[in-house]
Enzyme design. Structure first.
Site: not given
Ligand code: UD1
Length: 427
Positions: A26-27, A98, A122, A311
């Protein structure tokens, strides 16, 4: 409201037995669909999972002017991308998915403007976008948040830049990559995320004509090109689904062959299960996990890849709840993921959380109860925890589970679990 009903008589009372098939990630698939926007023409993505999120991403791409055809269960998505794209991603679609923030980078690169709704909070954390926005600014975009939308404009052209992430964010790495591939000049992205899904995206971008060095490392060097071309690409296997199936016999007992699962993406996870007493053998095209008796507890610290995946943390917690001994679980990636712990406690788990740490003392057996799935992984982990409980566990809001696991209840039934779907009419 939909729910899953799980009936069991405790761990190892009805060992799981059989083979499960792991489909596309999915991701990865959702980001590959967004990446198709980077090249006018027809791109085809294979091995796309049969889940609602893919349909919603398809709707978003359609809104941006693409013609999208999704063929299931074959798992093929055909995306016809026009020369002139729309640049607005509205809240009504973004709030349902998202991952739709992944269109921001491609739209900035292709249209030099974008307006993408803020996804909102979320159940697993605030998920800021500050790193996405700071990186795009470095590349020359003007970005502001206005009326709930992230609005970007590029005066002139995008220019390659030195980019550095405070934390190796998966989403920020993807957006910055997808913008930098069409920027003028060279970008260096430091402290980039290294998740296999990023490698998959890089593979597709390189096949489209992008120039990326350091794929799989935390420093990506991207030399911008003028134009990319459409491609055909096969999505990588879902390592989180494969990991979920590795935890299933660990929690409930039994033997499962995970066909299509890539053990190499789960080294740390599988090593921990082996240390705890599971027997794992890699086979042609997958691996088998066998657990004949109660496992020993192990500590978990979630970290970006190659660390323990956040995850899979709920599954580790569910396992700790029925293992022998005490486990310390530390969640470093999503601060609110421990909402799951409260639900697990309703099943009789002996645990205590403090900030991003949880101490879990294993008990021999959980006890069935009604619980609520707050997100995809928590939902699936509650179902597996229900298999280690005595009596009936009802997992409400199971539509979350269907967002990440095609036919989860049906697959569990095929390996011997007593799980059924209950739907109640919307009130
Ligand atoms: C993706 C995955 C999710 C997985 C995560 C970490 C998808 C759709 N989702 O989520 O299943 O758990 O990677 O492996 O692919 N953050 C900030 N600022 C930013 C970006 C992120 O503070 O600009 C923080 C987020 O709030 C979170 C952390 O960084 O606490 C990790 O986020 P990120 O690695 O970006 O996860 P996603 O891409 O949202």
């Amino acid at each position: 409201m939909e729910s899953f009903q799980v009936t069991a008589a405790g761990p190892h009372s009805r060992p799981l037995d059989g083979t499960v098939h792991v489909g596309g990630a999915k991701n990865s698939a959702l980001k590959l669909m967004a990446a198709a926007l980077l090249a006018p023409g027809t791109s085809v993505i294979h091995n796309v999972p049969e889940i609602l999120d893919v349909t919603v991403m398809g709707q978003l791409l359609t809104r941006l002017g693409c013609a999208v055809e999704i063929t299931q269960p074959a798992g093929t998505v055909t995306i016809e991308v026009p020369e002139v794209l729309g640049w607005e991603a509205p809240y009504e679609l973004v709030r349902r998915l998202r991952a739709s923030i992944a269109v921001l980078g491609p739209l900035v690169a292709r249209c030099h403007r974008a307006s993408v709704a803020l996804p909102g909070g979320d159940a697993i954390g605030s998920r800021g976008l500050d790193m996405h926005m700071a990186g795009l600014r470095e590349l020359g975009a003007e970005i502001r948040v206005e009326h709930g939308q992230v609005v970007a404009d590029v005066p002139g052209t995008l220019r390659g830049a030195a980019l550095w992430l405070d934390f190796p964010s998966v989403g920020a790495t993807e957006n910055l990559l997808m913008a930098a591939v069409l920027a003028e000049g060279t970008s260096v992205l430091d402290n980039a995320a290294r998740e296999p899904e990023i490698v998959d995206l890089c593979r597709m971008l390189v096949a489209m004509g992008a120039r990326i060095d350091g794929v799989g490392s935390s420093t990506l060097t991207i030399e911008g090109v003028d134009r990319l071309h459409p491609v055909e690409h096969v999505t990588m296997a879902d390592r989180i689904v494969a990991g979920t199936w590795a935890f299933a016999p660990a929690i409930a007992g039994g033997r499962i062959t995970v066909q299509g699962g890539v053990a190499g993406h789960l080294d740390l996870v599988l090593d921990k299960l082996v240390d705890a007493g599971a027997e794992i053998t890699t086979t042609e095209g997958g691996f088998t996990v066998e657990v004949a008796k109660r496992l020993r507890s192990f500590d978990v610290v979630t970290l970006p890849f190659p660390g323990f995946p956040t995850d899979l943390q709920p599954f580790a917690m569910a396992l700790a709840a029925v293992s022998e001994g005490t486990a310390m679980i530390t969640e470093n990636v999503f601060e609110s993921r421990f909402m799951f712990a409260q639900e697990l406690a309703r099943l009789g788990a002996d645990l205590h959380t403090d900030g991003h740490h949880a101490v879990v003392r294993g008990v021999p057996m959980l006890s069935g109860a009604p619980v609520v799935a707050h997100d995809i992984r928590a939902g699936a982990a509650l179902v597996l925890a229900g298999l280690a409980g005595q009596g009936t566990t009802t997992v409400a809001e199971s539509q979350h589970i269907d967002r990440g696991y095609p036919h989860f209840a049906e697959v569990l039934v095929s390996i011997g679990a007593d799980v059924r779907r209950l739907s109640s009419p919307v009130a």
